[in-house]
Design a protein around this motif. Structure first.
Motif, PDB file in Angstrom:
ATOM      1  N   UNK A 131     -12.324   1.590   6.957  1.00 15.09           N
ATOM      2  CA  UNK A 131     -11.351   1.638   7.291  1.00 15.09           C
ATOM      3  C   UNK A 131     -10.277   0.616   6.555  1.00 15.09           C
ATOM      4  N   UNK A 132     -11.005  -0.715   6.287  1.00 12.20           N
ATOM      5  CA  UNK A 132     -10.164  -1.750   5.505  1.00 12.20           C
ATOM      6  C   UNK A 132     -10.285  -1.222   3.987  1.00 12.20           C
ATOM      7  N   UNK A 133      -9.053  -1.301   3.465  1.00 10.54           N
ATOM      8  CA  UNK A 133      -8.768  -0.803   2.154  1.00 10.54           C
ATOM      9  C   UNK A 133      -7.795  -2.050   1.659  1.00 10.54           C
ATOM     10  N   UNK A 134      -8.162  -2.873   0.687  1.00  8.29           N
ATOM     11  CA  UNK A 134      -7.128  -3.829  -0.016  1.00  8.29           C
ATOM     12  C   UNK A 134      -5.702  -2.896  -0.513  1.00  8.29           C
ATOM     13  N   UNK A 135      -6.128  -1.948  -0.943  1.00  4.06           N
ATOM     14  CA  UNK A 135      -4.995  -0.919  -1.535  1.00  4.06           C
ATOM     15  C   UNK A 135      -3.815  -0.787  -0.476  1.00  4.06           C
ATOM     16  N   UNK A 136      -4.285  -0.856   0.877  1.00  2.00           N
ATOM     17  CA  UNK A 136      -3.167  -0.624   1.791  1.00  2.00           C
ATOM     18  C   UNK A 136      -1.981  -1.879   1.727  1.00  2.00           C
ATOM     19  N   UNK A 137      -2.343  -3.171   1.190  1.00  2.00           N
ATOM     20  CA  UNK A 137      -1.352  -3.766   0.991  1.00  2.00           C
ATOM     21  C   UNK A 137      -0.210  -3.684   0.157  1.00  2.00           C
ATOM     22  N   UNK A 138      -0.443  -2.623  -0.612  1.00  2.00           N
ATOM     23  CA  UNK A 138       0.614  -2.273  -1.471  1.00  2.00           C
ATOM     24  C   UNK A 138       1.768  -1.545  -0.667  1.00  2.00           C
ATOM     25  N   UNK A 139       1.391  -0.953   0.572  1.00  2.00           N
ATOM     26  CA  UNK A 139       2.397  -0.432   1.458  1.00  2.00           C
ATOM     27  C   UNK A 139       3.241  -1.407   2.321  1.00  2.00           C
ATOM     28  N   UNK A 140       2.989  -2.582   1.825  1.00  2.00           N
ATOM     29  CA  UNK A 140       4.092  -3.669   2.556  1.00  2.00           C
ATOM     30  C   UNK A 140       5.556  -3.343   2.079  1.00  2.00           C
ATOM     31  N   UNK A 141       5.233  -3.219   0.647  1.00  2.00           N
ATOM     32  CA  UNK A 141       6.763  -2.555   0.095  1.00  2.00           C
ATOM     33  C   UNK A 141       7.367  -1.595   0.903  1.00  2.00           C
ATOM     34  N   UNK A 142       6.672  -0.673   1.158  1.00  2.00           N
ATOM     35  CA  UNK A 142       7.166   0.460   1.990  1.00  2.00           C
ATOM     36  C   UNK A 142       7.656   0.068   3.277  1.00  2.00           C
ATOM     37  N   UNK A 192      -9.889 -10.113  11.025  1.00  2.16           N
ATOM     38  CA  UNK A 192      -8.604  -9.136  10.005  1.00  2.16           C
ATOM     39  C   UNK A 192      -9.091  -9.521   8.674  1.00  2.16           C
ATOM     40  N   UNK A 193      -9.724  -8.579   8.085  1.00  2.39           N
ATOM     41  CA  UNK A 193     -10.194  -8.617   6.852  1.00  2.39           C
ATOM     42  C   UNK A 193      -9.140  -8.744   5.658  1.00  2.39           C
ATOM     43  N   UNK A 194      -7.894  -8.242   6.071  1.00  4.26           N
ATOM     44  CA  UNK A 194      -6.963  -8.550   4.980  1.00  4.26           C
ATOM     45  C   UNK A 194      -6.221  -9.939   5.211  1.00  4.26           C
ATOM     46  N   UNK A 195      -6.349 -10.524   6.448  1.00  5.31           N
ATOM     47  CA  UNK A 195      -5.778 -12.076   6.514  1.00  5.31           C
ATOM     48  C   UNK A 195      -7.116 -12.987   6.084  1.00  5.31           C
ATOM     49  N   UNK A 196      -8.222 -12.360   6.193  1.00 10.26           N
ATOM     50  CA  UNK A 196      -9.554 -13.172   5.408  1.00 10.26           C
ATOM     51  C   UNK A 196      -9.274 -13.174   4.176  1.00 10.26           C
ATOM     52  N   UNK A 230      -8.317 -15.959  11.281  1.00  8.83           N
ATOM     53  CA  UNK A 230      -8.595 -14.632  10.581  1.00  8.83           C
ATOM     54  C   UNK A 230      -9.959 -14.216  11.053  1.00  8.83           C
ATOM     55  N   UNK A 231     -10.954 -15.301  10.894  1.00  8.77           N
ATOM     56  CA  UNK A 231     -12.418 -14.670  11.055  1.00  8.77           C
ATOM     57  C   UNK A 231     -12.337 -14.646  12.807  1.00  8.77           C
ATOM     58  N   UNK A 232     -11.715 -15.192  13.651  1.00  7.08           N
ATOM     59  CA  UNK A 232     -11.698 -15.050  14.894  1.00  7.08           C
ATOM     60  C   UNK A 232     -11.577 -13.724  15.182  1.00  7.08           C
ATOM     61  N   UNK A 233      -9.937 -13.271  14.807  1.00  3.64           N
ATOM     62  CA  UNK A 233      -9.510 -12.014  14.856  1.00  3.64           C
ATOM     63  C   UNK A 233     -10.104 -10.783  14.184  1.00  3.64           C
TER      64      UNK A 233
END
Length: 100
Positions: free
Chosen positions: A1-12, A55-59, A50-53
């Motif tokens: 499910x984790x995909x670093x490319x999703x961070x590009x969606x922050x612009x949207x 969240x790979x994006x935050x890590x 981040x490691x506790x929650x």
């Protein structure tokens, strides 16, 4: 499910909810600047959270920022182990609810 490319969606997201995302950006800018705690210490705290929650994006984001602020591999490891100890402590203390 984790995909670093999703961070590009922050612009949207900023286009769809500009006021809310601007507030989020302002919060991050205020929180992560030097203050009573250095940026490095704040980023190490962020890594621990981040490691506790888990969240790979935050890590990813906060490890990069921690390293840019001068954090070492040893400091990142210790921050991770602090998080692990707190997580384990929470399990142990909540375990008291399970016994008479």
């Amino acid at each position: 499910m984790y995909d670093p490319a999703n961070l590009k969606k922050l612009k949207t997201m900023k286009e769809l909810a500009p006021e809310g995302m601007a507030a989020f950006d302002a919060l991050n800018a205020a929180v992560f600047k030097d203050g009573a705690l250095s940026v490095k210490v704040k980023e190490l705290i962020a890594v621990a959270v981040a490691v506790t929650t888990q969240c790979p994006y935050c890590i990813d984001v906060h490890v990069k920022k921690a390293k840019a602020a001068g954090a070492t591999e040893a400091e990142l490891t210790e921050a991770t182990l602090v998080a692990a100890a707190l997580r384990a402590g929470g399990a142990v203390t909540h375990g008291t609810h399970a016994i008479g």
